[in-house]
Design a protein around this motif. Sequence first.
Motif: not given
Length: 503
Positions: A188-190, A206-216, A495-503
């Motif tokens: 169920t994770g992001p 990326r899990n586009d069905r995620y119940w919370g904030e979608k992964a960046a 470690l890796i979260t829904a907010d993890t991203r590379v600019r």
Amino acid sequence: MPTPRRRPLPLALATAVLLVPLAAACSSDGGGSSAEGGRVRVVMAFPPAQAMSPYGDDAVTLSRLAVVEGLTTLGANGDAEPSLAASWKQDDDRTWTFTLRDARFQDGTEVDATAVARSLTAAAKASPLPRVLSDTRLTATAQADGTVRIVTGDPDPLLPQRLANPSLSVLSAAAYRDGRADPVGHATGPFTLSKVDGAVSATLERNDRYWGEKAAAPGVDVTFAADGTARANALRTDAVDVAEYVPVSQASLLGDDLVHSFPSARTNGMSLNTAHGVFADPAMRAAARAAVDSKALVGGVYEGRADTAQGLLGPGVPWAADRRTAPTGRTAAAPPAEVAKTGQITLATYTNRPELPEVATLVQQQLEKRGFTVKQVVRDYAQLEADALAGKYDAFIQARNTLLDTADPVSYLASDFTCDGSFAISQLCDRKVDAAVDEAASLTDTDARHAAVMKAEAAILGTDALVPLVHERFVQGYDGDRVDGVALDPMERTLITADTRVR
């Protein structure tokens, strides 16, 4: 006879050899540089050992990659917070009711009470049993109103924290086939685990069905490298964006721009055999404790990337410091002249954590300065554990996670320091310690429980059954100017979260 050392490769060649598998994995299906579609490239320290089964150590990897979730998650102080369960209540001392949030699995099916009960029942019947269930029994049933009722064999005030353990993650019905639980596409994770290539690599989308904030990030490309130098070199050469668990010896070579150290829940300590040998005498244990210089260990071995020993619980347990009290009932240390009359003691540690043999050497010197005669035994952990638990060493140096499986130190105190403890390397059996640990285990109020834990810590330290050496810091590698959202988690679950991203 010591094993002959291999002649070291020239630095450039060694780096090339170590990076070949990482580069190959990063260029495999779904891989490529982070600039291509914003995918995050990660190198992990522990290759899958059970084909990503949620019932063993691989569950932590799944959690650290934001693939799996349970009914609850843990807050900064180890308190249970909502995850797939929106709320819960305790009906009596053994019965709890959990209300679910609206969520779907990565395969599109609904997260309902039947699915939750199925997952928890499968974990309770797994062989081998997940460690988090080794000291409790639970029965989960779906209720007509859509809630989940969980009944424990004995009163378990830590059940909400226990359910945050990655081994109790919730998977869809399709995950359970042929007697195993397969998280690929069924969690169920992001991020969705879409492919695992043995112990080499894994691909997440990326899990586009995620119940919370979608992964960046659109996905994560994972490689596994047990060699710490390989992980550091991969980060240094931009083969990865995030390197897990950078060894202390590599941190200074990478520089402060690429390494991020933070307190952990691990305390490195020296367990003293309270039942047999020299350290059956509490005055000799006190002498060993007096001999240890924690600051010298922090500076000489950890290059400043550790914290001096404060007690059993270090800075990674943030509530401990304000509640700490002085050790109770300590015996005065035997003078050096008396220490010098004792026989040789055996000090053991293991090679699996690269700093520990160095720690053992420095501690040996400190003990010998106090008058002890010391013999060292250093082997792979698997070769030492049985003898350590059987009390065959006088002293044993280890790195211990003080929050264990429930993110609560009572489990650690009970397993390591009580008469019936399952991991009692110090062989301690003390009535006052057992009573203090039992009191902490009986309390449900968080503040009262924390106060009782620190009272138990004071009783244990008063016996000198364990001499705290240092509190480890974790070192994660990434460029903070380029990578966002990497979790620095003392409990090692994220470690890796829904907010993890590379600019």
